[in-house]
Design a protein around this motif. Structure first.
Motif, PDB file in Angstrom:
ATOM      1  N   UNK A  21     -10.121  -7.324 123.525  1.00 37.79           N
ATOM      2  CA  UNK A  21      -9.784  -7.672 122.124  1.00 37.79           C
ATOM      3  C   UNK A  21      -9.050  -8.906 122.181  1.00 37.79           C
ATOM      4  N   UNK A  22      -8.930  -9.545 121.243  1.00 36.69           N
ATOM      5  CA  UNK A  22      -8.256 -10.995 120.639  1.00 36.69           C
ATOM      6  C   UNK A  22      -6.963 -10.994 121.008  1.00 36.69           C
ATOM      7  N   UNK A  29      -1.921   0.857 116.179  1.00 34.39           N
ATOM      8  CA  UNK A  29      -1.615   2.262 115.494  1.00 34.39           C
ATOM      9  C   UNK A  29      -2.593   2.264 114.124  1.00 34.39           C
ATOM     10  N   UNK A  30      -3.373   1.075 113.960  1.00 32.43           N
ATOM     11  CA  UNK A  30      -4.615   1.362 113.209  1.00 32.43           C
ATOM     12  C   UNK A  30      -5.753   1.682 113.818  1.00 32.43           C
ATOM     13  N   UNK A  31      -6.235   0.773 114.710  1.00 30.40           N
ATOM     14  CA  UNK A  31      -7.194   1.241 115.577  1.00 30.40           C
ATOM     15  C   UNK A  31      -7.185   0.536 116.944  1.00 30.40           C
ATOM     16  N   UNK A  32      -7.740   1.118 117.989  1.00 30.04           N
ATOM     17  CA  UNK A  32      -7.684   0.404 119.319  1.00 30.04           C
ATOM     18  C   UNK A  32      -8.892   0.043 119.807  1.00 30.04           C
ATOM     19  N   UNK A 362      -1.679  -5.986 125.824  1.00 24.70           N
ATOM     20  CA  UNK A 362      -1.327  -7.112 124.762  1.00 24.70           C
ATOM     21  C   UNK A 362      -0.761  -8.209 125.863  1.00 24.70           C
ATOM     22  N   UNK A 363      -1.241  -9.511 125.099  1.00 26.81           N
ATOM     23  CA  UNK A 363      -0.649 -10.895 125.663  1.00 26.81           C
ATOM     24  C   UNK A 363       0.863 -11.103 125.355  1.00 26.81           C
ATOM     25  N   UNK A 364       1.658 -11.192 126.078  1.00 20.98           N
ATOM     26  CA  UNK A 364       3.136 -11.497 125.971  1.00 20.98           C
ATOM     27  C   UNK A 364       3.344 -12.849 124.876  1.00 20.98           C
TER      28      UNK A 364
END
Length: 378
Positions: A21-22, A29-32, A362-364
């Motif tokens: 993912x970008x 919480x919407x979609x993974x 997730x990128x920090x």
């Protein structure tokens, strides 16, 4: 991104590398976004379907069992008590119409998927709905206890609230409702990233498209022995009965386990995606994923106030999962557009709120950047 303490770094690195993912995607919480293994599995199943051989058909139909086995291991429910249905909403409708009387306590602030089934079954003259609270109400054990009546036969809650990110105290709710009432749990905002004692629930329903990251079209449904006994398979179909391929024109009795709630054959691409996504979660374990998600959420909770943006979701690590809500009074739409221009994906909740949701991948650096973008709107 930090590494989860006590876990094999190489295994977790492999897990992270499975996703593409970008950098600014903060909207789980919407979609993974699904992983490469999920995408590859679906492509493989499509190739098998194109082949059309008997062996290919066996594999396609076998994806249901793979998904059920993995969900049973991760949830703690016995395999016999785990079934599949088309979505969280469909599963909740099946449960709602399966209750024949009494009242069901539900927060009026729930996501509509967990209110409409109860409204509809109440209108149909089966179990009545008893709504309490409103948007933003935290369904704490105290709130639940005060709303219970002598007619309450079940309580339906979200494991994590979609609006606030509040993580329900399932153990506390289980205690206050007692052993005779059913606890129905919508787990879609928690399963896969929150290490909860799921077997406290009598019904657990989890759609695949959010934190599990398996896409749309399937949900897992697990029931306790008590839930199995009390919830009738009213909204079921031909695949939920015994001898389903004996086409004799007669009504057949329901299957003995949770598969009795099956309506029809599900897409093998959806069930295969779910099986693959759950298998990937199993490689690292939910506690490890939860640890990194919590670290990212706490980092974002720290970044927002530092630039003057209030945090409207719970701040305590034990009260939340991966959802962080930022307050942007009257300017949320403009702030969301600015985030999009910066390559950051989030969800708009009304005029004053933006919901972020982070994962272990997730990128920090995206967390600080999101806060910086919101600063002018605070």
């Amino acid at each position: 991104m930090s590494s989860p303490a006590g876990h094999d770094d190489a295994v977790f690195a492999s897990y992270r590398a499975s996703f593409t993912e970008g950098r600014g995607f903060l909207n789980f919480a919407s979609y993974g976004p699904p992983s490469r293994p999920v995408r590859d599995r679906v492509a493989h199943l499509l190739e098998l379907a194109a082949d059309g051989s008997v062996r290919s058909g066996d594999t396609l139909y076998g994806e249901d069992l793979r998904a059920r086995e993995s969900f049973a291991r991760l949830s703690g429910f016995p395999l016999q008590n785990v079934g599949l249905t088309g979505s969280t909403s469909l599963g909740l409708f099946q449960v709602a119409f399966g209750l024949t009387g009494g009242s069901v306590l539900v927060s009026a602030g729930e996501f509509p998927a967990n209110t409409y089934p109860w409204l509809r079954t109440s209108a149909a003259g089966r179990a009545r709905v008893d709504l309490t609270g409103g948007p933003g109400t935290r369904m704490t054990p105290d709130v639940v206890a005060r709303a219970l009546t002598g007619d309450t036969v079940a309580v339906s809650v979200s494991a994590v609230d979609f609006r606030t990110g509040y993580r329900a105290d399932l153990a506390g709710i289980r205690t206050v409702i007692g052993p005779d009432r059913l606890l129905v749990v919508d787990g879609i905002q928690a399963f896969g990233v929150a290490d909860l004692e799921w077997t406290l629930a009598d019904v657990l329903i989890v759609g695949a498209q959010k934190w599990i990251r398996a896409g749309w079209g399937v949900a897992a449904l697990a029931l306790s022995a008590r839930g199995m006994e009390r919830i009738e398979p009213l909204l079921t179909g031909w695949t939920g009965v015994t001898d389903s391929r004996r086409y004799d024109g007669e009504e057949h009795p329901p299957l003995p386990g949770a598969q009795r709630f099956s309506v029809s054959n599900l897409s093998p691409y959806a069930t295969g995606a779910l099986a693959e996504a759950l298998a990937l979660i199993e490689t690292v374990g939910i506690p490890a994923i939860e640890g990194v998600v919590a670290t990212h959420a706490q980092a974002l909770i720290g970044h927002l106030p530092a630039v003057g943006v209030p945090v409207l979701s719970p701040r305590d690590r034990s009260d939340t999962a991966g959802i962080v809500v930022a307050g942007v009074p009257g300017r949320a739409a403009d702030a969301l557009a600015a985030l999009a221009d910066a390559g950051i994906t989030a969800t708009l909740h009304g005029e004053d709120r933006i919901r972020f949701s982070v994962h272990a991948t997730t990128r920090s650096d995206a967390l600080g950047e999101a806060a910086t973008v919101l600063a002018p709107f605070a």
